[in-house]
Design an enzyme around this catalytic site. Structure first.
Site, PDB file in Angstrom:
ATOM      1  CG  ASN A 120      24.791   5.745 -47.540  1.00 25.80           C
ATOM      2  OD1 ASN A 120      25.796   6.294 -47.082  1.00 25.80           O
ATOM      3  ND2 ASN A 120      24.619   4.435 -47.517  1.00 25.80           N
TER       4      ASN A 120
ATOM      5  NE  ARG B 153      25.512   4.171 -43.280  1.00 24.48           N
ATOM      6  CZ  ARG B 153      26.577   3.556 -43.759  1.00 24.48           C
ATOM      7  NH1 ARG B 153      26.978   3.765 -44.998  1.00 24.48           N
ATOM      8  NH2 ARG B 153      27.262   2.730 -43.002  1.00 24.48           N
TER       9      ARG B 153
ATOM     10  NE  ARG C  74      36.220  -1.912 -42.537  1.00 22.89           N
ATOM     11  CZ  ARG C  74      34.908  -1.718 -42.701  1.00 22.89           C
ATOM     12  NH1 ARG C  74      34.023  -2.566 -42.220  1.00 22.89           N
ATOM     13  NH2 ARG C  74      34.490  -0.655 -43.349  1.00 22.89           N
TER      14      ARG C  74
ATOM     15  CD  GLU D 244      22.342  -0.666 -43.850  1.00 21.66           C
ATOM     16  OE1 GLU D 244      22.620  -1.283 -44.894  1.00 21.66           O
ATOM     17  OE2 GLU D 244      23.194  -0.214 -43.082  1.00 21.66           O
TER      18      GLU D 244
END
Ligand code: ADP
Length: 412
Positions: free
Chosen positions: A16, A101, A251, A394
């Site tokens: 990743n 990823r 965010r 993941e």
């Protein structure tokens, strides 16, 4: 006598690659066992650090390297050396593939894909819609290819699981020609997690994925919700970029797009300033100065009003998405919480489902408060809709997808 053919390779290295970091795990897919995990951070700085943890033979303990690591190639070479020191080197015949990823796969990539020059070029063409993520992912793939050119490099896309969204959910209601010319639509992210968690939730309910409708709430530092009907994603809260949707650590999630014009025209901010404001200085951090839910809870317990308001805004948004996806799905079998906040913050789960009894949602507060690393149901048996906590994984999902693809290929 002929010697038997060597056993097919079963190991997958998952990479990743971020802009200044590389996270990695080596897994053996015979039993999904982790053989080593690690992280290189602050690549390109004087203070780079590699932390490597071998997990074979009882695990020999964590090893750490500090000092400058100039770029991703140097980082991956250092990782390869650490793995080799444990007898797990990249030259091992047991390595079946490297799974990468990749954040943005656009419309083209709806499944894991073995990378060739053409695939790499397409991932590059997607850089304008994922300027923060795809370049680092590309660097990771290039570097790994240079180290093992003969090995399949498999790209697993964060957007892939969401490519099943119908046009009614995927399109913004803006001029079609403009949208298409610039590939503006809702792609969604965290797809690997939503895929894994929705499947594991079906397992937890003792059902086939095709038979269950699930609302997945992936609440980490980034956060997204998805509506999954019979194993297929039908809506998700992130859009063209990961900015849309839920309130996140830094965010904003959903805002009226006119906020951006207003900030330009009235506040005189540049496009880059607004980008930074909404992506890095908003969400929980913008509301109360902290993005760690543990700290926010601690402040609330001390009577801090700003932390309370930040929490309430976070929960309000979450509830709206639960309601919206309930309506999208029509029938819901489970609402499932995952990632750092979702797996660990019992008060977030309790507040998000509070008052939704009419929708069939209820919590067993004892079960909800219990800490566990395992997938579990935290609603009482009478609840029409199960509330579940399912730890995401993941890396395992990327490894599974990459392994399925290369072992399929080797059967051709
Ligand atoms: P990402 O992968 O998006 O960086 P994670 O899924 O690891 O994020 O989630 C990180 C967040 O999880 C932290 O910012 C923190 O808010 C939250 N978190 C982690 N542990 C706990 C905990 N024990 N209680 C509450 N929140 C937690």
């Amino acid at each position: 006598m002929t010697t038997p053919p060597p056993p097919a390779p079963t190991r997958i290295l998952v990479l990743n690659s971020g802009s200044s970091s590389v996270k990695y795990q080596l897994l053996d897919m015979r039993n999904a066992a982790r053989l080593a995990v690690g992280l290189v951070e602050r690549i390109g700085e004087q203070t780079s650090r590699l932390v490597h943890t071998p997990l074979v033979d009882g695990g020999a303990g964590l090893r750490e390297r500090t000092g400058p690591i100039a770029d991703h190639e140097a980082a991956l070479r250092a990782v390869a050396e650490e793995l080799a020191a444990d007898g797990l080197g990249l030259d091992s015949p047991e390595l079946a593939a490297i799974g990468h990823r990749v954040v943005h796969g656009g419309l083209r990539f709806s499944a894991p894909t073995v990378v060739d020059d053409e695939v790499l070029a397409e991932i590059e063409r997607l850089v304008p819609v994922a300027p923060l993520h795809n370049p680092a992912n590309i660097t990771g793939i290039r570097t790994a290819r240079a180290l093992r050119p003969d090995l399949p490099q498999v790209a697993v896309f964060d957007t892939a699981f969401h490519t099943t969204m119908p046009e009614s959910a995927a399109r913004y209601a803006i001029d079609v020609e403009t949208a298409d010319a610039h590939r503006i639509r809702r792609y969604g992210f965290h797809g690997t997690s939503h895929a894994y968690v929705s499947r594991e939730t079906a397992k937890l309910l003792g059902k086939a994925p095709e038979d269950v409708n699930v609302i997945v709430l992936h609440l980490g530092n980034g956060a997204s919700a998805s509506a999954v009907a019979g194993g297929r994603c039908v809506d998700t809260s992130m859009g063209l970029t990961p900015l849309e949707g839920l309130v996140m650590g830094t965010r904003s999630g959903d805002v009226d797009p006119a906020v951006t014009f207003h900030l330009r025209r009235v506040a005189g901010m540049s496009t880059d300033d607004i980008d930074t404001l909404l992506n890095k200085k908003s969400g929980l951090v913008g509301l109360c100065g902290d993005n760690d839910m543990r700290e926010i809870r601690r402040r609330i317990d001390e009577g801090d009003e700003r932390a309370r308001l930040a929490f309430d805004i976070y929960i309000h948004r979450l509830k709206k998405y639960i309601g919206a996806y309930y309506a999208v799905l029509g029938r819901v079998d489970a609402v499932v919480f995952t990632a750092g906040v979702g797996e660990n913050a019992a008060p977030v789960r309790a507040a998000a489902v509070a008052g939704l009894e009419e929708l069939g949602l209820a919590l067993d507060s004892g079960l909800n408060e219990e800490r566990s690393p395992h997938a579990r149901i935290v609603s009482p048996p009478y609840a029409r809709v199960a509330v579940a906590v399912v730890p995401t994984d993941e890396e395992l999902e990327i490894a599974r997808q990459a392994f399925a693809l290369v072992s399929e290929d080797s059967l051709d």
